[in-house]
Design an enzyme around this catalytic site. Structure first.
Site, mmCIF file in Angstrom:
data_model
loop_
_atom_site.group_PDB
_atom_site.id
_atom_site.type_symbol
_atom_site.label_atom_id
_atom_site.label_comp_id
_atom_site.label_asym_id
_atom_site.label_seq_id
_atom_site.Cartn_x
_atom_site.Cartn_y
_atom_site.Cartn_z
ATOM 1 N N ASP A 1 -2.921 -2.936 16.269
ATOM 2 C CA ASP A 1 -2.590 -2.260 15.007
ATOM 3 C C ASP A 1 -1.105 -2.517 14.746
ATOM 4 O O ASP A 1 -0.239 -1.910 15.380
ATOM 5 C CB ASP A 1 -2.877 -0.754 15.151
ATOM 6 N N GLU B 1 -18.200 -4.094 -5.744
ATOM 7 C CA GLU B 1 -18.670 -3.983 -4.359
ATOM 8 C C GLU B 1 -19.156 -5.339 -3.877
ATOM 9 O O GLU B 1 -19.860 -6.052 -4.592
ATOM 10 C CB GLU B 1 -19.780 -2.940 -4.265
ATOM 11 N N THR C 1 -1.386 -1.922 7.761
ATOM 12 C CA THR C 1 -1.205 -1.438 6.400
ATOM 13 C C THR C 1 -0.351 -2.478 5.673
ATOM 14 O O THR C 1 0.208 -3.386 6.295
ATOM 15 C CB THR C 1 -0.489 -0.075 6.372
ATOM 16 N N ARG D 1 0.472 0.736 -1.120
ATOM 17 C CA ARG D 1 -0.340 1.379 -0.089
ATOM 18 C C ARG D 1 -1.660 0.628 -0.014
ATOM 19 O O ARG D 1 -2.273 0.324 -1.035
ATOM 20 C CB ARG D 1 -0.608 2.843 -0.446
ATOM 21 N N TYR E 1 -15.579 -2.245 -11.075
ATOM 22 C CA TYR E 1 -16.357 -2.130 -9.828
ATOM 23 C C TYR E 1 -16.683 -3.523 -9.327
ATOM 24 O O TYR E 1 -17.080 -4.386 -10.111
ATOM 25 C CB TYR E 1 -17.665 -1.364 -10.083
ATOM 26 N N LYS F 1 4.334 -0.788 4.663
ATOM 27 C CA LYS F 1 5.474 -0.390 5.510
ATOM 28 C C LYS F 1 6.502 -1.527 5.488
ATOM 29 O O LYS F 1 7.047 -1.803 4.419
ATOM 30 C CB LYS F 1 4.970 -0.030 6.907
HETATM 31 N N1 DSN Z 1 1.680 7.989 8.425
HETATM 32 C C1 DSN Z 1 1.949 6.738 9.090
HETATM 33 C C2 DSN Z 1 3.339 6.714 9.622
HETATM 34 O O1 DSN Z 1 4.160 7.426 9.077
HETATM 35 O O2 DSN Z 1 3.641 5.994 10.547
HETATM 36 C C3 DSN Z 1 0.969 6.512 10.103
HETATM 37 O O3 DSN Z 1 -0.304 6.726 9.566
#
Ligand code: DSN
Length: 427
Positions: free
Chosen positions: A195, A52, A221, A230, A50, A224
């Protein structure tokens, strides 16, 4: 005890998933394959702790080593994207976006984002999402051909005066003009949030322009095109102030507002195993070969788009500039759901997707979304895209012929065996 000794059901499911990833063509454009180093960090003892708070200012003892890890992740994110502040704690992209709204808006304030069904994201103001329920949400769409409609954005902004303009997408195949987005936000004195979840890796490789220096807050994120675990990050410029000072909602205070929005605003303890894996992925993304990787993602996507176009498929906006494409299947007399299923039987994983001005439903829409980040990670290039484009056509023409789809799956398996993935891994 080892996993396969204590829980054979989970181990068995993981082995099946591993085999699915190894033997299939992963073409969901938001997915990728992390390196074994990232996987190792993600499966580490960082999960036990932990912590925080932030490095040097925690609510728990024993944080000296997780401080090192989080500082590495923060410093690498700052260097890679050229910002002065990075929060690497958001558990996911949704959390990063919600934290940004929590930081900059009061409940009931107006925000404006791209409609999910035109390529946006549910956290960009979809009525059934937190962002559309706790704020007044104005949704912009696209022009007839699917291109982001900055003219419409400007008129909606002038009419509704949003306090936050959100630009970014999950199913948009073209370069986003951040400067035009800034003009819309500036016309009404709004904050601009970019974003970049889908294109973060392409920003690193120089294949997509960066919103740094243009947007007030950048969320992304990490899993990707960036090819990390993730997770998510919030990037901005400026420096956070000392913890207990009261802060007004101003541009200068954005770093402080963001940090406080993550904790105590919307999250508790950071996931230190995830932070460690993000740090590793950011180190990998800073290597020269990552630039090559980004260039190849785009070359592969353009090749695939050209093959599909040649075969009579209609691509939203007519093609792609980035890692993905959205195919409108209307002229093929088959739905996105049917094609997602058929391609699945052929060993090709894509997702059904709405197309702009969708006449059907999101559960059985007119299109599919597909992309090249994961295939490129495996080392596939233009020649493979030519072959894969042919298989996609063949599978769609024969979408209800299971024998035909099974024979494509055999060919897919043969191709993937030439691009090994996670060799020797077993649960
Ligand atoms: N689930 C993501 C995507 O596939 O683009 C977006 O949150």
């Amino acid at each position: 005890m080892k996993l396969n000794e204590i829980d054979q059901e989970v181990a068995e499911a993981l082995n099946h998933e591993l085999s699915r990833e190894q033997t299939g063509l992963e073409m969901i454009p938001s997915e990728n394959f992390v390196s074994e180093a990232v996987l190792e960090a993600l499966g580490s003892i960082g999960t036990n702790k932990y912590s925080e708070g932030y490095p040097g200012a925690r609510y728990y003892g024993g944080c000296e080593w997780v401080d090192v890890i989080e500082n590495l992740a923060r410093d690498r994110a700052k260097a890679l994207f050229g910002v002065t502040h990075a929060n690497v704690q958001p558990a996911s992209g949704c959390a990063a976006n919600i934290a940004t709204m929590f930081a900059l808006l009061e409940p009931g304030d107006t925000l404006m984002g791209m409609n999910l069904f035109y390529g946006g994201h549910m956290t960009h103001g979809l009525p059934v999402n937190f962002s559309g329920r706790y704020y007044k949400s104005i949704q912009y769409t696209s022009t007839k051909d699917g291109t982001m409609d900055f003219g419409q954005m400007m008129s909606l902004a002038l009419e509704h005066k949003p306090k936050l303009v959100i630009v970014g997408a999950t199913a948009y195949p073209r370069i986003i003009d951040w400067q035009k987005a800034r003009e819309v936000a500036d016309a009404v004195g709004a904050f601009l949030m970019a974003d970049v979840a889908h294109v973060a890796g392409l920003i690193v490789s120089g294949d997509h322009p960066s919103p740094v220096g243009i947007a007030d807050v950048i969320t992304t994120t990490t899993h990707k095109t960036l090819r990390g675990p993730r997770g998510a990050m919030i990037l901005c410029n400026g420096n956070p102030s000392t913890p207990l000072k009261k802060v007004e909602v101003t541009r200068e205070n954005i770093p402080t507002l963001i940090d406080r929005a993550i904790i105590p605003g919307i999250q508790g303890g950071p996931h230190n195993h995830q932070t460690a894996a993000i740090a590793v992925a950011l180190k990998e993304a800073a290597q020269p070969d990552f630039k090559e990787y980004g260039h190849q993602i785009v070359k592969n996507a353009k090749t695939l788009a050209a093959v599909l176009t040649r075969q009579g498929f209609e691509l939203v906006t007519g093609g792609t500039d980035n890692h993905l494409m959205v195919v409108n299947l209307t002229n093929k007399n088959v739905s996105g759901k049917q094609v997602e299923h058929a391609l699945g039987l052929a060993g090709i994983t894509v997702n059904k997707n709405t197309v702009p001005f969708e006449p059907r439903t999101p559960f059985d829409p007119s299109g599919i979304r597909l992309g090249t980040p994961a295939l490129t990670t495996r080392g596939m290039k233009e020649a493979e895209m030519e072959t894969i484009g042919g298989w996609i056509d063949e599978a769609i023409v024969n979408w209800s012929d299971e024998a035909k789809l099974a024979s494509i799956k055999t060919a897919v398996k043969e191709m993937t065996s030439r691009f090994p993935l996670y060799v020797g891994l077993k649960y």
